[in-house]
Design a protein around this motif. Sequence first.
Motif, PDB file in Angstrom:
ATOM      1  N   PHE A 207       0.824  -1.206   0.000  1.00  0.00           N
ATOM      2  CA  PHE A 207       0.000   0.000   0.000  1.00  0.00           C
ATOM      3  C   PHE A 207       0.858   1.255   0.000  1.00  0.00           C
ATOM      4  O   PHE A 207       0.636   2.182  -0.790  1.00  0.00           O
ATOM      5  N   THR A 208       1.868   1.280   0.873  1.00  0.00           N
ATOM      6  CA  THR A 208       2.754   2.453   0.911  1.00  0.00           C
ATOM      7  C   THR A 208       3.584   2.544  -0.362  1.00  0.00           C
ATOM      8  O   THR A 208       3.859   3.639  -0.859  1.00  0.00           O
ATOM      9  N   GLY A 209       3.966   1.381  -0.912  1.00  0.00           N
ATOM     10  CA  GLY A 209       4.715   1.394  -2.169  1.00  0.00           C
ATOM     11  C   GLY A 209       3.883   1.910  -3.314  1.00  0.00           C
ATOM     12  O   GLY A 209       4.385   2.620  -4.199  1.00  0.00           O
ATOM     13  N   MET A 210       2.596   1.554  -3.308  1.00  0.00           N
ATOM     14  CA  MET A 210       1.691   2.058  -4.341  1.00  0.00           C
ATOM     15  C   MET A 210       1.583   3.579  -4.269  1.00  0.00           C
ATOM     16  O   MET A 210       1.671   4.284  -5.291  1.00  0.00           O
ATOM     17  N   LEU A 211       1.388   4.105  -3.044  1.00  0.00           N
ATOM     18  CA  LEU A 211       1.279   5.556  -2.880  1.00  0.00           C
ATOM     19  C   LEU A 211       2.560   6.257  -3.304  1.00  0.00           C
ATOM     20  O   LEU A 211       2.517   7.318  -3.944  1.00  0.00           O
ATOM     21  N   SER A 212       3.708   5.660  -2.962  1.00  0.00           N
ATOM     22  CA  SER A 212       4.994   6.266  -3.359  1.00  0.00           C
ATOM     23  C   SER A 212       5.152   6.248  -4.880  1.00  0.00           C
ATOM     24  O   SER A 212       5.598   7.242  -5.479  1.00  0.00           O
ATOM     25  N   THR A 213       4.776   5.132  -5.504  1.00  0.00           N
ATOM     26  CA  THR A 213       4.870   5.025  -6.963  1.00  0.00           C
ATOM     27  C   THR A 213       4.015   6.083  -7.640  1.00  0.00           C
ATOM     28  O   THR A 213       4.419   6.694  -8.638  1.00  0.00           O
ATOM     29  N   ILE A 214       2.837   6.297  -7.105  1.00  0.00           N
ATOM     30  CA  ILE A 214       1.907   7.261  -7.719  1.00  0.00           C
ATOM     31  C   ILE A 214       2.367   8.690  -7.505  1.00  0.00           C
ATOM     32  O   ILE A 214       2.521   9.471  -8.455  1.00  0.00           O
ATOM     33  N   PHE A 215       2.619   9.061  -6.253  1.00  0.00           N
ATOM     34  CA  PHE A 215       2.863  10.477  -5.953  1.00  0.00           C
ATOM     35  C   PHE A 215       4.320  10.906  -6.157  1.00  0.00           C
ATOM     36  O   PHE A 215       4.611  12.101  -6.134  1.00  0.00           O
ATOM     37  N   ASP A 216       5.226   9.949  -6.365  1.00  0.00           N
ATOM     38  CA  ASP A 216       6.585  10.290  -6.773  1.00  0.00           C
ATOM     39  C   ASP A 216       6.699  10.408  -8.289  1.00  0.00           C
ATOM     40  O   ASP A 216       7.709  10.886  -8.809  1.00  0.00           O
TER      41      ASP A 216
END
Length: 380
Positions: A207-216
């Motif tokens: 979940f945190t990796g998904m958010l990082s992938t999206i917002f980075d």
Amino acid sequence: MSPLAVIITILIYFALLFTISWIAGRRADNQGFFVGNRKSRWYVVAFAMIGSTISGVTFVSVPGMVAAGSFSYLQMVLGFIIGQLIIAYLLVPLFYRLNLVSIYEYLEQRFGISTYKTGAWFFFISKMLGASVRLFLVCIVLQLLVFQPFGLPFVLNVLLTVIVVWLYTFRGGVKSLIWTDSFKTCCLIVSVILTIYYISGNLQLSFTGMLSTIFDNPDSRIFFFDDINDRRFFFKQFLAGVFTMIATNRLDQDMMQRNLSCRNSADARKNMIVSVLCQFVVILLFLMLGVLLYTFMDRNALPLPAKSDELFPLIATGGYFPPVVGILFVIGLVAAAYSAAGSALTALTTSFTVDVLGIKNKDEAAVKNSVSGSISRWPW
């Protein structure tokens, strides 16, 4: 995804939809059809309005627009919020005070009968055109997924689509539409969230990796203040959102009809504010999905489709994921498209009977006689 799987998915969806429509609208009278007897709970209307504002065009197009526009569309959605607040605090109390069924009745009281009829007819024509475009999009997708593999003509596709929309709205109107739209909204949100979940799993992202992938990702940029000539410039998008919301909601019977079904203006105001805030969240989910779709294409070295609108359908139904992803896409697309079409048909019916036939103060029998007489005089 096979045509048979698409057909089964759609049949199950409509079986549930018709059941909800029948339960909600089985005892509806004219007031129930037009304004839900003004007994709708504001939070139910707010939830239903999410599905009404998200059309099939949005469902297909928004994920694909990420590459060209990043998250700049959220600037316009912020404008939607301000426009909705203006409508909620300035216009809704006026509409309730005048006890309007069709919002174009206000034009008669303010400017006279000619302006009233002109406004009603302009809505009638514009809504027919707008609803046609939305239906055309979903019919194209259904043609590719279902009708074309079976060698069925596009005309049959359109005819069946229109008949289905009419069947689940003709009896209950707004009274049943609010509940069917709530069901469609649920299907829409669940389909987007689960599609994000499955794509993230395929990309092996937590979940945190998904958010990082999206917002980075550079394509997740929201605000653009640096170049006034850029179409993504903040004030262009924001002000366009404000005026678009005022124009499309204040003067649109389709959007205002469900708001006027609440018990009073205070409930209608709460409904409008909550619904537009929820709309912001749902649009954000679509944009997040768009980043994940492009990330998937890049990591698997897949060629991008010629049109950005084809990105989501291509991946969802292309066999890259478990069949459930394709099923979720079909459900979400059908829910979004038919929600817009159903509400448009109800609004058109209301405007025609109230504004053109003038039946607001007539009883049930008189309304049926007016409609029957108009149909019998029509030059078939």
